[in-house]
Design an enzyme around this catalytic site. Structure first.
Site, mmCIF file in Angstrom:
data_model
loop_
_atom_site.group_PDB
_atom_site.id
_atom_site.type_symbol
_atom_site.label_atom_id
_atom_site.label_comp_id
_atom_site.label_asym_id
_atom_site.label_seq_id
_atom_site.Cartn_x
_atom_site.Cartn_y
_atom_site.Cartn_z
ATOM 1 N N ASP A 53 39.195 44.157 42.445
ATOM 2 C CA ASP A 53 38.159 44.788 43.268
ATOM 3 C C ASP A 53 37.137 43.756 43.750
ATOM 4 O O ASP A 53 36.879 42.755 43.074
ATOM 5 C CB ASP A 53 37.457 45.899 42.470
ATOM 6 C CG ASP A 53 38.371 47.091 42.222
ATOM 7 O OD1 ASP A 53 39.459 47.114 42.824
ATOM 8 O OD2 ASP A 53 38.000 47.977 41.445
ATOM 9 N N CYS A 78 32.949 47.765 35.927
ATOM 10 C CA CYS A 78 32.597 48.104 37.311
ATOM 11 C C CYS A 78 31.070 48.067 37.475
ATOM 12 O O CYS A 78 30.571 47.599 38.503
ATOM 13 C CB CYS A 78 33.125 49.484 37.678
ATOM 14 S SG CYS A 78 34.834 49.778 37.149
ATOM 15 N N CYS A 131 37.263 50.668 43.007
ATOM 16 C CA CYS A 131 37.634 51.952 42.424
ATOM 17 C C CYS A 131 36.489 52.958 42.555
ATOM 18 O O CYS A 131 35.405 52.618 43.041
ATOM 19 C CB CYS A 131 37.969 51.744 40.947
ATOM 20 S SG CYS A 131 36.518 51.306 39.983
ATOM 21 N N CYS A 180 41.084 43.387 38.003
ATOM 22 C CA CYS A 180 41.430 44.614 38.740
ATOM 23 C C CYS A 180 41.588 44.356 40.237
ATOM 24 O O CYS A 180 42.112 45.208 40.946
ATOM 25 C CB CYS A 180 40.382 45.693 38.500
ATOM 26 S SG CYS A 180 38.763 45.285 39.161
#
Ligand code: FES
Length: 137
Positions: free
Chosen positions: A38, A110, A66, A36
């Site tokens: 991140d 996450c 995110c 992603c």
């Protein structure tokens, strides 16, 4: 299966706690997710109490991530702050997901990023202690 953010996650995302850096942190963990893109940094301050027990007295985070990265990072700082290091080491992504009342399946990674960044910060702290011991030997 959870498919969207619940109220708790949204609250944590819109009002995150412990965001920022610790200037005199004695442990820093950085983790990135190549899928992603991140990135997350976790800063910790560990101090010994009167009994010589290591306590995580402060923790902060910074992320280019995110909404779930922000919510899970905020939650892990709340779960860890003020606890014994030995307890903090046991915190894993499931504890974060539970504390948030669940996450959509595609956002579980996450929470894993948050727990891995904290583990890296603890590793960094322990490495620094070892180096200090060797230098003072
Ligand atoms: Fe990767 Fe949230 S989508 S950390």
């Amino acid at each position: 299966m959870v498919s969207k953010y619940n109220k708790k996650v949204l609250k944590e995302f819109t009002n995150p706690k412990n965001m920022g850096e610790i200037k005199n942190a004695n442990g820093i963990g950085k983790i990135g997710n190549p899928t992603c893109g991140d990135i997350l940094w976790v800063y910790i301050k560990v101090e010994k109490d009167k009994k010589g027990e290591e306590i995580l007295t402060d923790i902060k985070f910074k992320t280019f991530g995110c909404a779930a990265a922000i919510a899970t990072s905020s939650m892990i700082t709340k779960l860890a702050k003020g606890k014994k290091l030995s307890e903090v080491e046991k915190i894993n992504y499931k504890d974060i997901v539970d504390a948030l009342g669940g996450l959509p399946n595609i956002k579980i990674h996450c929470s894993a990023m948050a727990s891995q960044a904290l583990k890296k910060a603890i590793e960094d702290y322990k490495n620094k202690i070892q180096i200090k011991k060797r230098v003072n030997y």
